[in-house]
Design a protein around this motif. Structure first.
Motif, PDB file in Angstrom:
ATOM      1  N   LEU A  23       0.823  -1.207   0.000  1.00  0.00           N
ATOM      2  CA  LEU A  23       0.000   0.000   0.000  1.00  0.00           C
ATOM      3  C   LEU A  23       0.858   1.258   0.000  1.00  0.00           C
ATOM      4  CD1 LEU A  23      -2.734  -1.145   2.530  1.00  0.00           C
ATOM      5  CD2 LEU A  23      -3.038  -0.780   0.062  1.00  0.00           C
ATOM      6  N   LYS A  24       1.922   1.254   0.779  1.00  0.00           N
ATOM      7  CA  LYS A  24       2.832   2.404   0.830  1.00  0.00           C
ATOM      8  C   LYS A  24       3.463   2.637  -0.528  1.00  0.00           C
ATOM      9  CE  LYS A  24       5.702   5.450   2.770  1.00  0.00           C
ATOM     10  NZ  LYS A  24       5.927   6.393   1.695  1.00  0.00           N
ATOM     11  N   ALA A  25       3.932   1.568  -1.159  1.00  0.00           N
ATOM     12  CA  ALA A  25       4.550   1.688  -2.475  1.00  0.00           C
ATOM     13  C   ALA A  25       3.547   2.229  -3.480  1.00  0.00           C
ATOM     14  CB  ALA A  25       5.097   0.342  -2.928  1.00  0.00           C
ATOM     15  N   GLY A  26       2.314   1.735  -3.426  1.00  0.00           N
ATOM     16  CA  GLY A  26       1.279   2.212  -4.336  1.00  0.00           C
ATOM     17  C   GLY A  26       1.064   3.705  -4.208  1.00  0.00           C
ATOM     18  N   HIS A  27       1.124   4.192  -3.009  1.00  0.00           N
ATOM     19  CA  HIS A  27       0.984   5.629  -2.765  1.00  0.00           C
ATOM     20  C   HIS A  27       2.146   6.381  -3.420  1.00  0.00           C
ATOM     21  CE1 HIS A  27       1.583   9.338  -0.365  1.00  0.00           C
ATOM     22  NE2 HIS A  27       0.269   9.396  -0.455  1.00  0.00           N
ATOM     23  N   ASP A  28       3.342   5.871  -3.235  1.00  0.00           N
ATOM     24  CA  ASP A  28       4.530   6.514  -3.815  1.00  0.00           C
ATOM     25  C   ASP A  28       4.501   6.486  -5.339  1.00  0.00           C
ATOM     26  OD1 ASP A  28       5.416   6.909  -1.217  1.00  0.00           O
ATOM     27  OD2 ASP A  28       6.816   5.213  -1.264  1.00  0.00           O
ATOM     28  N   TYR A  29       3.998   5.401  -5.910  1.00  0.00           N
ATOM     29  CA  TYR A  29       3.977   5.271  -7.365  1.00  0.00           C
ATOM     30  C   TYR A  29       3.115   6.330  -8.019  1.00  0.00           C
ATOM     31  CZ  TYR A  29       5.931   0.595  -6.518  1.00  0.00           C
ATOM     32  OH  TYR A  29       6.696  -0.455  -6.118  1.00  0.00           O
ATOM     33  N   GLY A  30       2.129   6.835  -7.301  1.00  0.00           N
ATOM     34  CA  GLY A  30       1.305   7.909  -7.849  1.00  0.00           C
ATOM     35  C   GLY A  30       2.156   9.112  -8.243  1.00  0.00           C
ATOM     36  N   GLN A  31       3.144   9.422  -7.410  1.00  0.00           N
ATOM     37  CA  GLN A  31       4.059  10.525  -7.731  1.00  0.00           C
ATOM     38  C   GLN A  31       4.921  10.174  -8.929  1.00  0.00           C
ATOM     39  OE1 GLN A  31       4.237  13.728  -6.376  1.00  0.00           O
ATOM     40  NE2 GLN A  31       5.492  13.972  -8.206  1.00  0.00           N
ATOM     41  N   ALA A  46       2.754   4.528 -17.939  1.00  0.00           N
ATOM     42  CA  ALA A  46       1.966   3.292 -18.042  1.00  0.00           C
ATOM     43  C   ALA A  46       2.635   2.158 -17.267  1.00  0.00           C
ATOM     44  CB  ALA A  46       1.794   2.901 -19.509  1.00  0.00           C
ATOM     45  N   PHE A  47       3.949   2.091 -17.339  1.00  0.00           N
ATOM     46  CA  PHE A  47       4.681   1.081 -16.578  1.00  0.00           C
ATOM     47  C   PHE A  47       4.439   1.270 -15.082  1.00  0.00           C
ATOM     48  CE2 PHE A  47       8.612   0.267 -14.161  1.00  0.00           C
ATOM     49  CZ  PHE A  47       8.607  -1.123 -14.213  1.00  0.00           C
ATOM     50  N   PHE A  48       4.546   2.520 -14.600  1.00  0.00           N
ATOM     51  CA  PHE A  48       4.311   2.775 -13.174  1.00  0.00           C
ATOM     52  C   PHE A  48       2.875   2.435 -12.782  1.00  0.00           C
ATOM     53  CE2 PHE A  48       7.893   6.110 -13.326  1.00  0.00           C
ATOM     54  CZ  PHE A  48       8.828   5.214 -12.825  1.00  0.00           C
ATOM     55  N   ARG A  49       1.922   2.715 -13.644  1.00  0.00           N
ATOM     56  CA  ARG A  49       0.530   2.344 -13.359  1.00  0.00           C
ATOM     57  C   ARG A  49       0.376   0.827 -13.242  1.00  0.00           C
ATOM     58  NH1 ARG A  49      -0.596   6.445 -17.092  1.00  0.00           N
ATOM     59  NH2 ARG A  49      -1.475   8.266 -16.097  1.00  0.00           N
ATOM     60  N   GLU A  54      -0.300  -3.887  -9.686  1.00  0.00           N
ATOM     61  CA  GLU A  54       0.210  -5.153  -9.139  1.00  0.00           C
ATOM     62  C   GLU A  54       0.305  -5.084  -7.626  1.00  0.00           C
ATOM     63  OE1 GLU A  54       3.878  -5.572 -11.268  1.00  0.00           O
ATOM     64  OE2 GLU A  54       2.885  -6.337 -13.081  1.00  0.00           O
ATOM     65  N   ASP A  55       0.809  -3.956  -7.096  1.00  0.00           N
ATOM     66  CA  ASP A  55       0.899  -3.816  -5.645  1.00  0.00           C
ATOM     67  C   ASP A  55      -0.483  -3.732  -5.010  1.00  0.00           C
ATOM     68  OD1 ASP A  55       3.477  -4.106  -4.612  1.00  0.00           O
ATOM     69  OD2 ASP A  55       4.075  -2.134  -5.334  1.00  0.00           O
ATOM     70  N   SER A  56      -1.418  -3.097  -5.676  1.00  0.00           N
ATOM     71  CA  SER A  56      -2.782  -3.035  -5.164  1.00  0.00           C
ATOM     72  C   SER A  56      -3.376  -4.445  -5.066  1.00  0.00           C
ATOM     73  CB  SER A  56      -3.647  -2.153  -6.064  1.00  0.00           C
ATOM     74  OG  SER A  56      -4.979  -2.139  -5.603  1.00  0.00           O
ATOM     75  N   ASN A  57      -3.172  -5.229  -6.111  1.00  0.00           N
ATOM     76  CA  ASN A  57      -3.649  -6.614  -6.086  1.00  0.00           C
ATOM     77  C   ASN A  57      -2.951  -7.421  -4.997  1.00  0.00           C
ATOM     78  OD1 ASN A  57      -5.476  -6.248  -8.181  1.00  0.00           O
ATOM     79  ND2 ASN A  57      -3.965  -6.776  -9.743  1.00  0.00           N
ATOM     80  N   ARG A  58      -1.670  -7.173  -4.812  1.00  0.00           N
ATOM     81  CA  ARG A  58      -0.907  -7.861  -3.769  1.00  0.00           C
ATOM     82  C   ARG A  58      -1.481  -7.514  -2.386  1.00  0.00           C
ATOM     83  NH1 ARG A  58       3.682  -6.182  -5.591  1.00  0.00           N
ATOM     84  NH2 ARG A  58       3.811  -7.890  -7.050  1.00  0.00           N
ATOM     85  N   ALA A  59      -1.795  -6.261  -2.158  1.00  0.00           N
ATOM     86  CA  ALA A  59      -2.361  -5.842  -0.878  1.00  0.00           C
ATOM     87  C   ALA A  59      -3.735  -6.485  -0.649  1.00  0.00           C
ATOM     88  CB  ALA A  59      -2.471  -4.320  -0.815  1.00  0.00           C
ATOM     89  N   LYS A  60      -4.546  -6.574  -1.703  1.00  0.00           N
ATOM     90  CA  LYS A  60      -5.861  -7.210  -1.589  1.00  0.00           C
ATOM     91  C   LYS A  60      -5.718  -8.696  -1.266  1.00  0.00           C
ATOM     92  CE  LYS A  60      -8.126  -4.033  -4.746  1.00  0.00           C
ATOM     93  NZ  LYS A  60      -8.631  -3.846  -6.112  1.00  0.00           N
ATOM     94  N   GLN A  61      -4.748  -9.348  -1.909  1.00  0.00           N
ATOM     95  CA  GLN A  61      -4.523 -10.771  -1.632  1.00  0.00           C
ATOM     96  C   GLN A  61      -4.066 -10.968  -0.188  1.00  0.00           C
ATOM     97  OE1 GLN A  61      -4.952 -13.534  -3.942  1.00  0.00           O
ATOM     98  NE2 GLN A  61      -4.992 -14.452  -1.927  1.00  0.00           N
ATOM     99  N   CYS A  62      -3.223 -10.082   0.307  1.00  0.00           N
ATOM    100  CA  CYS A  62      -2.799 -10.163   1.705  1.00  0.00           C
ATOM    101  C   CYS A  62      -4.000 -10.050   2.635  1.00  0.00           C
ATOM    102  CB  CYS A  62      -1.789  -9.055   2.030  1.00  0.00           C
ATOM    103  SG  CYS A  62      -0.135  -9.353   1.423  1.00  0.00           S
ATOM    104  N   ARG A  63      -4.895  -9.113   2.331  1.00  0.00           N
ATOM    105  CA  ARG A  63      -6.087  -8.933   3.165  1.00  0.00           C
ATOM    106  C   ARG A  63      -6.897 -10.224   3.228  1.00  0.00           C
ATOM    107  NH1 ARG A  63      -9.780  -4.686   0.797  1.00  0.00           N
ATOM    108  NH2 ARG A  63     -10.271  -6.420  -0.561  1.00  0.00           N
TER     109      ARG A  63
END
Length: 80
Positions: A23-31, A46-49, A54-63
């Motif tokens: 989640l933290k990385a996803g926040h940083d990637y926005g910048q 597009a690569f950063f998106r 991928e990190d968002s999906n990873r966080a959801k899977q962790c949940r």
């Protein structure tokens, strides 16, 4: 099942840690997306998106794993 200094079993701690970092990385990637767009690099944006998704999906899977793990084990705080 080992409980570290946090009082939670290792698997729960690891899942929560991975979720946080995703989640933290996803926040940083926005910048990073904004920086690439400002530089006119739509390909890199597009690569950063993609990485952010991928990190968002990873966080959801962790949940999901955290929920499932809590239901199937004594994964809460240590009582001793």
């Amino acid at each position: 099942m080992a409980t570290g200094e946090t009082g939670f079993d290792d698997v729960t701690y690891d899942l929560v840690s991975l979720q946080y970092h995703s989640l933290k990385a996803g926040h940083d990637y926005g910048q990073y997306v904004r920086d690439a767009e400002n530089a006119g690099r739509k390909d890199i944006a597009a690569f950063f998106r993609k990485v952010m998704a991928e990190d968002s999906n990873r966080a959801k899977q962790c949940r999901e794993y955290i929920r499932d793990h809590a239901e199937t084990s004594a994964s809460g705080p240590a009582v001793s």
